[in-house]
Design a protein around this motif. Sequence first.
Motif, PDB file in Angstrom:
ATOM      1  N   VAL A  60       0.839  -1.234   0.006  1.00 26.83           N
ATOM      2  CA  VAL A  60      -0.027   0.107   0.119  1.00 26.83           C
ATOM      3  C   VAL A  60       1.004   1.299  -0.187  1.00 26.83           C
ATOM      4  CG1 VAL A  60      -1.785   1.231   1.252  1.00 26.83           C
ATOM      5  CG2 VAL A  60      -1.788  -1.259   1.458  1.00 26.83           C
ATOM      6  N   ARG A  61       0.694   2.250  -0.895  1.00 30.44           N
ATOM      7  CA  ARG A  61       1.359   3.394  -1.090  1.00 30.44           C
ATOM      8  C   ARG A  61       0.417   4.550  -1.231  1.00 30.44           C
ATOM      9  NH1 ARG A  61       6.390   5.166  -2.777  1.00 30.44           N
ATOM     10  NH2 ARG A  61       7.003   2.965  -3.161  1.00 30.44           N
ATOM     11  N   ILE A  62       0.793   5.540  -0.315  1.00 37.08           N
ATOM     12  CA  ILE A  62      -0.192   6.605  -0.335  1.00 37.08           C
ATOM     13  C   ILE A  62       0.663   7.811  -0.649  1.00 37.08           C
ATOM     14  CG2 ILE A  62      -1.581   8.057   1.116  1.00 37.08           C
ATOM     15  CD1 ILE A  62      -1.690   5.905   3.078  1.00 37.08           C
ATOM     16  N   THR A  63      -0.309   8.628  -1.642  1.00 41.25           N
ATOM     17  CA  THR A  63       0.533   9.949  -2.481  1.00 41.25           C
ATOM     18  C   THR A  63      -0.264  11.094  -2.221  1.00 41.25           C
ATOM     19  OG1 THR A  63       1.638   8.440  -3.977  1.00 41.25           O
ATOM     20  CG2 THR A  63       1.486  10.859  -4.450  1.00 41.25           C
ATOM     21  N   PRO A  64       0.118  12.054  -1.583  1.00 38.80           N
ATOM     22  CA  PRO A  64      -0.840  13.051  -1.283  1.00 38.80           C
ATOM     23  C   PRO A  64      -0.809  13.992  -2.788  1.00 38.80           C
ATOM     24  CG  PRO A  64       1.121  13.409   0.245  1.00 38.80           C
ATOM     25  CD  PRO A  64       1.513  12.217  -0.735  1.00 38.80           C
ATOM     26  N   PHE A  65      -2.070  14.684  -3.119  1.00 42.10           N
ATOM     27  CA  PHE A  65      -2.258  15.392  -4.220  1.00 42.10           C
ATOM     28  C   PHE A  65      -3.266  16.308  -4.105  1.00 42.10           C
ATOM     29  CE2 PHE A  65      -5.681  12.218  -4.479  1.00 42.10           C
ATOM     30  CZ  PHE A  65      -6.459  12.854  -5.165  1.00 42.10           C
ATOM     31  N   GLY A  66      -3.637  17.100  -5.110  1.00 38.01           N
ATOM     32  CA  GLY A  66      -4.694  18.203  -5.070  1.00 38.01           C
ATOM     33  C   GLY A  66      -4.236  19.591  -4.355  1.00 38.01           C
ATOM     34  N   GLU A  67      -5.164  20.355  -4.092  1.00 36.32           N
ATOM     35  CA  GLU A  67      -5.038  21.475  -3.465  1.00 36.32           C
ATOM     36  C   GLU A  67      -4.243  21.297  -2.232  1.00 36.32           C
ATOM     37  OE1 GLU A  67      -7.315  25.683  -2.509  1.00 36.32           O
ATOM     38  OE2 GLU A  67      -8.623  24.029  -3.034  1.00 36.32           O
ATOM     39  N   ARG A  68      -3.081  22.125  -1.947  1.00 34.63           N
ATOM     40  CA  ARG A  68      -2.438  22.046  -0.853  1.00 34.63           C
ATOM     41  C   ARG A  68      -1.958  20.679  -0.271  1.00 34.63           C
ATOM     42  NH1 ARG A  68      -5.186  26.927   2.944  1.00 34.63           N
ATOM     43  NH2 ARG A  68      -4.830  28.615   1.690  1.00 34.63           N
TER      44      ARG A  68
END
Length: 446
Positions: A177-185
Motif C-alpha cells: 500500500v502506497r499513499i501519495t498526497p495530491f490536490g489543493e495544498r
Amino acid sequence: MLESLLFEVLFLLVSLAVALFLPWLGLDLALAVLLAILPYLGRNLYYLGHLTLLIRRRYRMVPPFPRGLWGVIYRSVAQHQQSGRKRRKRQVRFIRRFREAAISVPDALVILDRHRRIEWANPMAAELMNVHWPQDEGSYLTESLHHDLLGEFLVADEYLRPIELAPEHNRAITLSVRITPFGERKRQRLVVGRDITKVFHLNLIRRDFVANASHELRTPLTVISGFLENLMDSPRTPEHHRRPLQLMSSQAERMRSIVEDLLTLSRLEMEEAATQSEPVDVPETLRLILDEARLLDAGGHELTVDIAPDLLLKGNRLELRSALSNLVFNAIQHTPSESRIWITWREDEDGPLFAVKDDGEGIAREHVPRLTERFYRVDKARSRTSGGTGLGLAIVKHVLNRHDARLTIESEPGQGSTFTCRFPAGTGLKRSERHPCDLPAPMLLS
C-alpha cells in the motif's frame, strides 16, 4: 469593430438631429433632446436586460445578433460559450478516459478527501482492499481495510515507502500500500494497493535459502581454513606448496566474508524497522572504525576527519556500525594509494549527516544507480583484487532503510565520489541528553 462603432455614432447623431428639429414644432429644447435620446437609451437598456437574462438562464446565444456594439458583445459572449462547451466536452472525454483507465488498472485505487474519507475507488479496490464504491463513499478507509499498520500509516503522514500488509478480509494475499498526497495544498490522498503475493513469497524463499545456505557453509569453511592454516604453519610443508596454500586460504577467507555479509543481509531483511533502538555514540564508533581503517590502509591514504564530538544518533548500534564501517572501508579499498578521504559527521537543518568523500578515480554515471545492488561491481577485476564482496553498499542501503534514512551517491569520472547518509530530523542527540554514565567525547584522528 469599426463598422459597429460607426453605427453607434450614426444612431446617436440621428437622435441629436431629431432633437434639433423638434423645437421648430414648438417643443422646449431640453424636452426635445430628452425625447430624441430616449430611443437610444431604451435600445441600450433592452439589450442589456436581454443579455443579462440570457446569461443568468444559461441560454445558448445564436444569430442573428443586433447591429452595433451590442452585436459585438453578443458575438463575443457566444464565442466564449462555444469555447466553454468545447472545453467541457474535452474535460468530459478526459474524465471518461481516466475512469476507463482507472477501472482497467490491475491495482486498487482509492481517493481520500482532506478528512481521510473515501471519495472514489475503482473496481479492484473491492477485491484487494474491501472498498466498494459508491457504497463506502464518505466512510474511513480503516473501516473497510482493517489493519493496525494502515491506521498508524495514515495518521503519521509520512509516505516515503509503501507498507506491506495482509488484509483481514483475505489473509491469503499480501498487499503493498502506497499513499501519495495530491490536490489543493496536498490535502487529498491517492491510495494504491498492489498485490505482491507472488513477489513476497519468492523473496521469502530466496531469503530463507540464502540464510540457510550461508549458515551451512560456515562450518565447512571454518574447517577448511583451520586445516589450511595448520598446513601453512607446519615446517614439514614443502616450500613449493606454501604459495598454493596461501592462495587457498585467501579465497576461503574471502568466501567467509561473503557468507557473513549474506547472513547480515538476511538478518536485516527479516524486519523493516530497526530493533533495539538506543542512543548510539557515533563519534566513539567512528574512532574505532578509523583505528581499524588505518590498520587496513597501512598509511596509504590521507584521512581528513570532521566529526561533531557531542552528536549522537538514535538507532541500532551494531547495524549503524556495519553501515558506517562499510562506507569507510570501501573508500580505502577502492581508491588508489595516496588518495585523500574526507569523513564527516555533523548535523544541519535537515538532520544528522554522515559523508565519505574521496578524490579517487570516480564512477561513471551509468553505474551509480546500481551500486547498491548485491554483487554489483563497477570493475570486477579490481574489486576481487581488493577483496570486496560486492555486498557492502547493499548492507548500507538496508540499514539506512531500517532507520528511515537515505543514501545519496555523487560521482564523476576523475573527480572522486561522495557517499552521504542523511538521517531524519529529530534522530540526532546531544551528548548531554544521554545518561550521566555515558562515555566522554573521544579524541578523534586527524
